[in-house]
Design an enzyme around this catalytic site. Structure first.
Site, mmCIF file in Angstrom:
data_model
loop_
_atom_site.group_PDB
_atom_site.id
_atom_site.type_symbol
_atom_site.label_atom_id
_atom_site.label_comp_id
_atom_site.label_asym_id
_atom_site.label_seq_id
_atom_site.Cartn_x
_atom_site.Cartn_y
_atom_site.Cartn_z
ATOM 1 N N CYS A 259 0.867 -1.187 0.000
ATOM 2 C CA CYS A 259 0.000 0.000 0.000
ATOM 3 C C CYS A 259 0.895 1.224 0.000
ATOM 4 O O CYS A 259 1.895 1.259 -0.712
ATOM 5 C CB CYS A 259 -0.949 -0.021 1.208
ATOM 6 S SG CYS A 259 -0.092 -0.143 2.792
ATOM 7 N N GLY A 260 0.583 2.234 0.817
ATOM 8 C CA GLY A 260 1.415 3.422 0.907
ATOM 9 C C GLY A 260 2.562 3.255 1.885
ATOM 10 O O GLY A 260 3.726 3.525 1.564
#
Length: 304
Positions: A259-260
């Site tokens: 993800c981030g």
């Protein structure tokens, strides 16, 4: 195999009522994206929490040597953090966040990495609150009212659960990423495709070449942000999302979630494991590490 189990608010309340030999400790792990300018720690003390909850700070109990946020801590840091919260190895820990299912999967996964015997993920706080179950709204001075303990985990499953940056680079550069793995990214589709800026400044948007999008919000039920309860429902939801996005996840291949910064990646990791996928690991550094360490030739924007 998941390192924790899902539990509904009703089953959680029943567990608290019937457990007489061990403590059932709610663990608030609320965390907000930095661009929201909200203070989850202050909210824990000033707003509301499940009765007898402690606050687990994923930005505090982390790898302090890493330049990336909330990376997996070492044993010493984890044991110290758990001890400061007054937690014990025989406690039954029920992790939640006040958003719904956002940062709680990350916290439950971190605790499970160190082989805590009983870890649950509440599915979820919105339903718990909506059902009228007990909340503590008094003001708090600390993140735990339990006395300091001597928590001791003696092993970590990180080597089995975490995929390092170097491994992803090797797979991408060799062209083996899609032939050998499913690599799925939990960020919103516009970020994945490089159409909108990342919420963290100075980090370009885009994705790892060979990755596919699996936006975390689409694997959760609308509104309450819960995981579908049954394995069949969860598998069907993932199948619907991936077909809509033009690909399928091969259950015979191991899967890497990202993800981030490794938070919402654990949401899709949870969803995949709940759906029956057996080999799901997390790229902990995720897009922040990739974007900061890789050259532009290793940042893709177009879907392939």
């Amino acid at each position: 195999m998941s390192l924790y189990k899902l539990i509904t608010p009703k089953k959680f309340v029943e567990l608290v009522a019937k457990e007489t030999t061990r403590r059932v400790v709610p663990v608030d792990s609320t965390w907000y994206m930095p661009n929201l300018n909200k203070d989850a720690k202050a909210e824990f003390k000033d707003l509301e929490r499940i009765q007898n909850a402690v606050y687990f700070d994923i930005d505090g109990i982390k790898d302090t040597k890493s330049p990336y946020p909330h990376m997996v801590p070492d044993l010493e840091t984890f044991n110290k953090g758990m001890s400061q919260l007054g937690l014990k190895r025989d406690d039954i820990l029920v992790v939640y966040d006040r958003i719904g299912n956002f940062s709680a999967p990350r916290c439950a996964w971190t605790i499970g990495l160190f082989e805590h015997p009983n870890v649950y993920l509440l599915n979820n706080f919105n339903l718990y609150k909506g059902a009228g179950y007990p909340l503590d709204t008094s003001k708090k001075e600390s993140f735990s009212e339990y006395p300091v303990s001597d928590y001791h985990a003696d092993s970590s499953l990180a080597i089995d659960e975490v995929v390092p940056y170097e491994n992803i680079v090797d797979l991408v550069q060799s062209g083996d990423i899609r032939s050998k793995y499913n690599l799925v990214d939990a960020r919103a589709l516009d970020r994945f495709e490089g159409k909108v800026p990342e919420p963290r400044p100075d980090i370009p948007s885009g994705h790892v070449p060979g990755a596919n999008p699996l936006p975390f919000g689409e694997v959760l039920n609308d509104g309450a942000k819960t995981f579908p309860e049954s394995t069949e429902e969860m598998a069907s939801r993932i199948d619907q999302v991936t077909k809509k996005l033009g690909y399928t996840i091969d259950p015979k291949k191991p899967t890497i979630a990202m993800c981030g910064t490794g938070v919402t990646g654990t949401i899709i990791k949870t969803a995949l494991e709940h759906a029956g996928f057996k080999m799901v690991r997390l790229y902990d550094g995720s897009w922040t590490e990739w974007a900061l360490r890789s050259g532009s030739e290793l940042i893709a924007k177009n879907r392939d």
